[in-house]
Structures are given as structure tokens and as C-alpha cells.
Design an enzyme around this catalytic site. Structure first.
Site, mmCIF file in Angstrom:
data_model
loop_
_atom_site.group_PDB
_atom_site.id
_atom_site.type_symbol
_atom_site.label_atom_id
_atom_site.label_comp_id
_atom_site.label_asym_id
_atom_site.label_seq_id
_atom_site.Cartn_x
_atom_site.Cartn_y
_atom_site.Cartn_z
ATOM 1 N N GLU A 119 3.521 -27.656 -16.213
ATOM 2 C CA GLU A 119 2.738 -28.943 -16.313
ATOM 3 C C GLU A 119 3.325 -29.924 -15.375
ATOM 4 O OE1 GLU A 119 2.631 -32.461 -19.748
ATOM 5 O OE2 GLU A 119 4.223 -30.734 -20.122
ATOM 6 N N GLN A 134 9.077 -24.595 -20.262
ATOM 7 C CA GLN A 134 8.293 -24.319 -19.163
ATOM 8 C C GLN A 134 8.678 -23.261 -18.196
ATOM 9 O OE1 GLN A 134 6.752 -27.930 -17.475
ATOM 10 N NE2 GLN A 134 6.348 -28.838 -19.465
ATOM 11 N N GLU A 169 3.554 -23.396 -26.747
ATOM 12 C CA GLU A 169 4.671 -23.852 -26.299
ATOM 13 C C GLU A 169 5.893 -23.541 -27.157
ATOM 14 O OE1 GLU A 169 4.941 -28.085 -25.496
ATOM 15 O OE2 GLU A 169 2.762 -28.348 -24.882
ATOM 16 N N ASN A 198 -4.398 -31.076 -25.970
ATOM 17 C CA ASN A 198 -2.936 -30.964 -26.266
ATOM 18 C C ASN A 198 -2.212 -31.712 -27.461
ATOM 19 O OD1 ASN A 198 -0.285 -29.591 -25.435
ATOM 20 N ND2 ASN A 198 0.135 -32.070 -25.265
ATOM 21 N N GLU A 199 -1.564 -31.183 -28.214
ATOM 22 C CA GLU A 199 -1.006 -31.834 -29.380
ATOM 23 C C GLU A 199 -1.568 -33.185 -29.832
ATOM 24 O OE1 GLU A 199 3.072 -32.441 -28.145
ATOM 25 O OE2 GLU A 199 3.507 -30.406 -28.145
ATOM 26 N N TYR A 231 10.232 -26.139 -30.588
ATOM 27 C CA TYR A 231 11.507 -26.200 -30.058
ATOM 28 C C TYR A 231 12.689 -26.259 -31.037
ATOM 29 C CZ TYR A 231 8.168 -27.328 -26.095
ATOM 30 O OH TYR A 231 7.208 -27.392 -25.164
ATOM 31 N N ASN A 247 1.598 -32.822 -22.198
ATOM 32 C CA ASN A 247 1.264 -34.236 -22.578
ATOM 33 C C ASN A 247 0.359 -34.947 -21.299
ATOM 34 O OD1 ASN A 247 2.343 -34.152 -24.980
ATOM 35 N ND2 ASN A 247 4.399 -35.324 -24.420
#
Length: 513
Positions: A31, A363, A296, A176-177, A248, A76
Site C-alpha cells: 500500500e 504489509q 489483510e 477496501n473496508e 489484526y 485505505n
């Protein structure tokens, strides 16, 4: 009696399997965030930089890591991204404000550079589309630019930019999200479900065989979890192939036992999303199966409590940055404990290989990453590098069904959990089997017995262990090899019974042939 005085046991049998492993389970994520791209993979002035400005020292480490697919450009970041900014002559590319990470994006690394990078690591691109501030028209324009052979305005523009051949990007993320209020262009489930469905329909008009990932929940703890997936898939079930999961984990308030059991949540998350997908499919009377893209996942100290690569604390946060270029953000410096949890998360993914077909470690470089760099300086392996590299190297084949009998202990967050977390993968070509195992106990070893029924295995090739007398030991620029795997002693194969002792707080790779 000690809680670890009993031996952990399970049986492996070639007739009892989970699934073949999709190689894309060993994916990662690049990213435009902090120093992942700039001074991470891309640094034209670096002594090892190739003609395209890619750091060859980093490319070598990525190849060693065994990354198969790379998701790009966010995250993001993608929800405010104009792909057109990153194509064409570099001296004509605009500088833009990145709202997601409150940084300035130079666009010196863009689409062509990304595809060149992925080819050099022999990986596959996974492209995310901006459905935050953009929509259907921009998505199909991007698809035409990257994939159409030629003879149209955008495919010819690609050729004019130096790439006559199509990029052939097959795997696409539809945003994304989008469930997250932090996301630029955040949408309700109905709003997102509609635009995801319409984007997917348009992209399939260009190419019916594209592979599409709809946004699922950003975590299992979201208030909208499951209801979000249900609504989104009600709109898009027959048009998409996968739904995404993001998760996460980090140690909170010194509760290391719960942290070591983080994969309990990962497995629950996967199983709950599978149940939701299958429920929607049943309601729609569909014969199609929606698979999962866990695109992710990682250990990430979101409270800022982890040491950083620079050793100077966490530094600026997105909320108070002043639009810097490639600032130091989210540069967690990982300990042995973090690496053991990381390995356990890999085990969770492999244990669900029947439905998890894509996964992306978030990442790849510097930003919560297994590879760290210094601008103009060295690149080195973080502790988390080793479990990923070993799983990618030895986790190809068929996952065998592991149902362990294990000593248990009590955690504050997850209640009673097994001290053993394990899976096994058989290489169908050679018949070799690799057992991946974690001992979650902080201070006591865990004896392990594995019955190998009908597998025809005759020797222990190796028993690699990642553990340390100091559970907070970590690799740094000054000591890049402070923590590395070592070989265990005493592991044996007696007929069809493997016997080993797992060190306290350890990640183990036991290879049998």
C-alpha cells in the site's frame, strides 16, 4: 499436576484431508502507506537499485519470503486514489494529498512500476479498485487500460506509456473496508452491495472470467459484522468469487496468554463468514460457493505500544501529520512472541484451506512488515519473516485433517484453549509431510506425539524451531540476525509415531519424508 504434564497427540491419515492449498494463500500487500513503497521496495538512489528504481536487496528477500500474490495499492489509500496519476512520464505525474494517511503522494511509483515489481518477484498482481470516491466508469476504464490487448483509446495509451502487452490482471478487489467509518467514501451495506454488484457486472461484460473479491467486514468485532456480509452478498452473490476478511492482533495490557491464543479468533472469524456465505447461498437457492480472501492479516500494535524499527517510538500518526512524503508510519519491530502468534495465524489459514483461497499478509516492507529497510542502507528480516517463508516453502500440497488432543489452559479473552495449535501439509508429488505447530505455553515445553497412518514416512528431515530465552528478543538494523530459527534435538520417528518436544512459546516446522 502441571497443565503441560500431558502429551499433545494427533493422527495423520492421507484419507482424511481438508483441501489442496491454493498458492495464493501466501500473498502479501503493498500500500502507499508510510515507507512501504518509497525507500521500501522503490528507492532509485539506493546502491542496489535496478534500472527501474527497485531495491534489489529487497527483491531478493521477497523472493526468499515466497510471496505469490501482491495486493495493491490499498488499503485505505485506494479509496481516494486516481489510477491515472500513476501512469505515463514521471515528470508529468501530479502530486496529491492522501487523505487516508495524511501524506503527500508523489505518484513516482504507479501501475507500470507495480506490474514490473510483481513480475520480478515472480508473483501475481491483485488490484484494488477505488469504490470510495469513484465508481463503475473508472473501474472499467482501469480494466481496459491494464488488460485490453490494443486498438482502443486506453489500451493504446498503455502502449504509448511503454507497455505494449497487457498486464493481464485477473484478481480484483472491489474497494477496501467499505464498512469502516474511517474509509473515504464509506457506505452502508446496501449502498456498497449495489455498487459492488454493478461494478462486477460491468467488469464481466469486458471479461467474464475476471476473479472478483467483495468487501467483507473489517473485523469480526464490527457492530455490522455478518449482517454486512449478508446484505452485500444478497446484491452480489452470483457476480463475485470471494468475500474479504481483515484481522489484526496485538498484546493488550500484558495479557500474553490471550495474545498467544489470537488464532482462536481467526478461526472463529473464518467459520462465521463461511456460515454467513452459505446461508445467503441457501436463501438464493444458488449452487455457487463463495470463497474467502483473507487479504489483510498480521500482528499490528494499533495502540502504539510496540518498539519501532527506528527505535524512537512510534513517531507521527495520521491524525497529526503534516502531509509528509513517505513518513515513518506503523513500523512495528516484531519480537519472538509476535512471530509465534504470526505463525499460529498462518496455521489458522492453512486449517481452512478449503475456503480460504487467497490471503495477504499486510504489509510487505517496513509497514507492519516481515522485511525492514533503512533509506540508503540495509534491508533485513524481522522475526515474522521466518514463519511466512517456511510456510510458503513447505506448505504447498494438501492440508491433512488435524484434530488434536491437547493440554489446555485458561485465557482471559478466549477462555480455555489448547496449548497446541497445529496443522500438516502433504506434498502430493513426493509424499513428504510437514507439520506446523505452536506451543502456546510461555514457560513449559510440550511433548508431542503424531501417529502417521499409511503415509509411508521413514525419517525426520528437520525440526526447525523459532523460540528464544528472551520472548521479547527482536531483530534490528544493528542486530539483524539476533533471532533466527534453530534445530531442535531429540525429535524421532519410531515406526509410525513421531515424537518431539516443543519448546515453550515456539513456532515449529517438522519435515518428514
Amino acid at each position: 499436576m502441571s497443565e503441560t504434564s500431558h502429551t499433545a497427540r494427533f493422527t495423520l491419515d492421507p484419507d482424511f484431508t481438508v483441501s489442496a492449498v491454493d498458492p495464493r494463500l501466501f500473498g502479501s500487500f503493498v500500500e502507499h502507506l508510510g515507507r512501504c513503497v518509497y525507500t521500501g521496495i522503490y528507492e532509485p538512489g539506493h546502491p542496489t537499485a535496478d534500472e527501474a528504481g527497485l531495491r534489489e536487496d529487497v527483491l531478493q528477500l521477497i523472493r526468499e519470503l515466497g510471496v505469490t500474490v501482491v495486493r495493491y495499492p490499498g488499503g485505505n489509500f485506494v479509496s481516494g486514489y486516481k489510477w491515472e496519476d500513476g501512469v505515463g512520464p514521471k515528470d508529468q505525474r501530479p502530486r496529491r494529498l492522501d487523505l487516508a494517511w495524511r501524506s503527500t503522494e508523489t505518484n513516482q511509483f504507479g501501475l507500470g512500476e507495480f506490474v514490473d515489481f510483481v513480475r520480478k518477484i515472480q508473483g501475481e498482481p491483485m488490484m484494488a479498485i477505488n469504490l470510495g470516491t469513484r465508481g463503475v466508469a473508472e473501474a472499467i476504464e482501469l480494466q481496459e487500460y491494464v488488460n485490453h490487448p490494443g486498438g482502443t483509446a486506453l489500451s493504446d495509451l498503455r502502449a504509448a506509456h511503454g507497455d505494449k502487452d497487457p498486464y493481464d490482471i485477473r484478481l480484483w478487489c472491489l474497494g477496501n473496508e467499505m464498512d469502516g467509518p474511517w474509509q473515504t467514501g464509506h457506505k452502508t451495506a446496501d449502498e456498497y452491495g449495489r455498487i459492488a454488484a454493478e461494478t462486477a457486472r460491468a467488469m464481466r461484460q469486458i471479461d467474464p472470467d475476471v476473479e472478483l473479491v467483495a468487501c467483507g467486514s473489517s473485523s469480526q468485532s464490527m457492530e455490522t459484522f455478518a449482517a454486512w456480509e449478508s446484505t452485500v452478498l444478497q446484491h452480489s452473490y452470483e457476480l463475485v468469487d470471494h468475500i474479504s476478511l481483515h484481522a489484526y492482533y496485538y498484546e493488550r495490557d500484558g495479557d500474553r496468554d490471550s495474545f498467544l491464543a489470537s488464532a482462536v479468533d481467526t478461526e472463529s472469524f473464518i467459520e462465521n463468514v463461511v456460515a454467513t456465505c452459505d446461508h445467503v447461498g441457501a436463501r438464493l437457492k444458488s449452487k455457487k460457493t463463495i470463497n474467502l480472501s483473507f487479504d489483510e492479516w498480521n500482528v499490528w500494535y494499533q495502540d502504539g505500544s510496540a518498539p519501532t524499527l527506528s527505535g524512537e517510538g512510534r513517531g507521527e500518526t495520521p491524525a497529526n501529520q503534516d502531509w509528509a512524503e513517505a513518513p515513518r508510519l506503523l513500523e512495528d519491530n516484531y519480537s519472538v512472541t509476535d512471530a509465534v502468534v504470526f505463525g499460529s495465524l498462518l496455521i489458522a489459514l492453512l486449517r481452512h484451506a478449503d475456503r480460504v483461497k487467497v490471503a495477504c499478509l499486510a504489509q510487505l516492507v517496513n509497514v507492519i512488515a516481515p522485511i525492514a529497510t533503512e533509506p540508503g542502507g540495509a534491508a533485513w528480516r524481522q522475526t515474522t519473516f521466518y514463519p511466512f517463508a517456511q510456510a510458503s516453502a513447505h506448505g504447498r500440497g494438501t492440508v491433512l485433517d488435524v484434530r488434536a488432543e491437547s493440554p489446555r489452559h485458561t485465557t482471559a479473552q478466549y477462555g480455555e484453549v489448547d496449548l497446541l495449535h497445529a496443522t500438516a501439509v502433504r506434498d502430493e508429488a513426493t509424499g513428504a509431510v510437514t507439520v506446523f505447530a505452536v506451543n502456546r505455553h510461555q514457560t513449559e515445553p510440550l511433548p508431542l506425539e503424531v501417529t502417521l497412518r499409511g503415509l509411508g514416512l521413514g525419517e525426520v528431515v528437520e525440526h526447525s524451531v523459532l523460540a528464544d530465552a528472551d520472548p521479547d528478543a527482536r531483530n534490528t538494523a544493528a542486530q539483524p540476525d539476533r533471532v533466527t530459527p534453530h534445530q531442535a534435538g531429540g525429535t524421532s520417528l519410531d515406526g509410525e509415531v513421531l515424537r518431539a518436544t516443543l519448546e515453550p512459546l515456539s513456532w515449529n516446522v517438522i519435515r518428514l519424508a
